[in-house]
Design a protein around this motif. Structure first.
Motif, PDB file in Angstrom:
ATOM      1  N   HIS A   1     -72.400  30.805 -60.119  1.00 51.92           N
ATOM      2  CA  HIS A   1     -71.624  29.803 -59.387  1.00 51.92           C
ATOM      3  C   HIS A   1     -71.666  30.068 -57.886  1.00 51.92           C
ATOM      4  O   HIS A   1     -71.886  29.142 -57.085  1.00 51.92           O
ATOM      5  CB  HIS A   1     -70.178  29.828 -59.886  1.00 51.92           C
TER       6      HIS A   1
ATOM      7  N   SER B   1     -74.921  29.087 -56.361  1.00 50.80           N
ATOM      8  CA  SER B   1     -75.033  27.627 -56.208  1.00 50.80           C
ATOM      9  C   SER B   1     -74.266  27.140 -54.983  1.00 50.80           C
ATOM     10  O   SER B   1     -74.703  26.204 -54.297  1.00 50.80           O
ATOM     11  CB  SER B   1     -74.539  26.915 -57.475  1.00 50.80           C
TER      12      SER B   1
ATOM     13  N   LEU C   1     -77.628  22.644 -63.156  1.00 49.22           N
ATOM     14  CA  LEU C   1     -77.170  22.656 -61.773  1.00 49.22           C
ATOM     15  C   LEU C   1     -78.244  22.190 -60.793  1.00 49.22           C
ATOM     16  O   LEU C   1     -77.950  21.463 -59.833  1.00 49.22           O
ATOM     17  CB  LEU C   1     -76.728  24.071 -61.386  1.00 49.22           C
TER      18      LEU C   1
ATOM     19  N   GLN D   1     -77.893  19.032 -58.237  1.00 53.39           N
ATOM     20  CA  GLN D   1     -78.024  19.123 -56.784  1.00 53.39           C
ATOM     21  C   GLN D   1     -79.092  18.166 -56.263  1.00 53.39           C
ATOM     22  O   GLN D   1     -78.929  17.548 -55.205  1.00 53.39           O
ATOM     23  CB  GLN D   1     -78.358  20.560 -56.384  1.00 53.39           C
TER      24      GLN D   1
ATOM     25  N   LYS E   1     -73.237  18.794 -61.756  1.00 54.40           N
ATOM     26  CA  LYS E   1     -72.886  19.616 -60.609  1.00 54.40           C
ATOM     27  C   LYS E   1     -71.790  20.632 -60.921  1.00 54.40           C
ATOM     28  O   LYS E   1     -71.763  21.720 -60.343  1.00 54.40           O
ATOM     29  CB  LYS E   1     -72.432  18.734 -59.439  1.00 54.40           C
ATOM     30  N   THR E   2     -70.896  20.290 -61.816  1.00 53.69           N
ATOM     31  CA  THR E   2     -69.731  21.144 -62.048  1.00 53.69           C
ATOM     32  C   THR E   2     -69.489  21.401 -63.527  1.00 53.69           C
ATOM     33  O   THR E   2     -69.352  22.548 -63.952  1.00 53.69           O
ATOM     34  CB  THR E   2     -68.473  20.503 -61.432  1.00 53.69           C
TER      35      THR E   2
ATOM     36  N   LEU F   1     -71.498  24.122 -65.845  1.00 55.62           N
ATOM     37  CA  LEU F   1     -71.210  25.558 -65.770  1.00 55.62           C
ATOM     38  C   LEU F   1     -69.862  25.888 -66.402  1.00 55.62           C
ATOM     39  O   LEU F   1     -69.666  26.993 -66.914  1.00 55.62           O
ATOM     40  CB  LEU F   1     -71.271  26.041 -64.318  1.00 55.62           C
TER      41      LEU F   1
END
Length: 309
Positions: free
Chosen positions: A91, A94, A166, A170, A193-194, A197
């Motif tokens: 995380h 990223s 991810l 992005q 994007k979130t 994870l």
């Protein structure tokens, strides 16, 4: 590197009794510090950049979630903390990349200058690569975890990071938002994007715990809805909060297509509440101890609601 967790206070450590979410967060902070306390052979400037990025102020939602789903017994804390810290390293990597001038061009992250501001773009990129690499090393080296489980954990984390995870999120964020026209498409971006994870962390906890497939799938549903709600709340904060409130740049979405720019704040708020409700139902379906996970969610979203005021 051999690390002891003997000094970690995880609240209730009796078998079958879930740890307190706040105590787990403290344990995660301690473990992250120990993982990067001394890095022999690593150039000093790179060490400082890694520590700057990784140890900045954070809620540590992903590693805490992994630990709470895993519900490790007293002798199993180390593996759950290691796995959670590996996810936190991914995380953090990223975030370093997301903040670069070629991406979001952010100046502030975790209540301090973004890594590329503090150490330059070259070292920032190298620190992200270093954190990603070490994350997978930690998973490979998990003590007292069967090889098949370590392979499965590696696969889960790899899929979350890669070109369908991810990285894809992005790319869409940077070059594909103008083609988004509906709620489902925007929420898919938020998922990549979130949410992805969040799902990886929760699923890794479930795999460490040895849950059967049906319950793992419920955990995945829970974490997906939780993650999408989290990103929607973050988009709302980008419009309403100050940088001092949330420790990172705000108003960075600009003219990007989001639920808010397409449908307004009310629609985004409704989506956020709907996903929280679906997350709650999936959590019930998973039959894990929901109380500490609800505590984690309550603390997280109450903070966000307060910052919106």
């Amino acid at each position: 590197m051999t690390l002891s967790t003997a000094s970690f206070d995880l609240g209730n450590s009796k078998p079958g009794v879930a740890a307190n979410a706040a105590a787990v967060r403290n344990a995660v902070e301690q473990h992250l510090e120990r993982l990067v306390a001394t890095l022999p052979g690593v150039p000093p400037n790179l060490q400082r950049a890694v520590r700057h990025a990784l140890l900045g102020q954070s809620k540590r939602v992903r590693p805490v979630l992994l630990f709470l789903v895993a519900e490790p017994g007293p002798g199993e804390h180390r593996a759950a903390l290691d796995a959670g810290c590996a996810v936190e390293m991914v995380h953090t990597a990223s975030l370093i990349l997301d903040d670069l001038p070629c991406m979001d061009d952010a100046q502030l992250r975790r209540q301090q200058p973004a890594t590329h501001i503090a150490f330059g773009q070259s070292t920032a990129i190298l620190s992200a690569i270093a954190l990603l690499s070490r994350a997978f090393g930690i998973i490979a080296e998990l003590e007292d975890v069967p090889e098949a489980t370590r392979v499965r954990l590696t696969s889960i984390l790899s899929n979350a990071v890669g070109w369908e995870g991810l990285v894809a999120g992005q790319e869409l964020d940077v070059n594909g938002r103008e083609g988004l026209v509906g709620v489902s498409e925007i929420e898919e971006l938020n998922w990549l994007k979130t949410g992805i994870l969040f799902v990886a962390a929760a699923e890794m906890g479930a795999v460490l715990r040895g849950l059967e497939d049906e319950r793992i799938e419920a955990i995945r549903r829970f974490a997906r809805h939780f993650g999408v709600a989290f990103q929607t709340a973050d988009d709302l904060l980008d419009r309403s909060a100050s940088a001092a409130d949330i420790g990172k740049d705000v108003q960075k979405d600009g003219d990007k297509v989001t639920l808010i720019t397409l449908f307004g704040t009310s629609k985004a708020q409704l989506s956020y509440e709907e996903h929280l409700a679906k997350a709650e139902q999936a959590l019930v379906d998973s039959r894990v101890d929901a109380a500490p996970i609800r505590e984690l969610m309550q603390r997280l979203f109450e903070t966000r609601r307060a910052q919106e005021q």
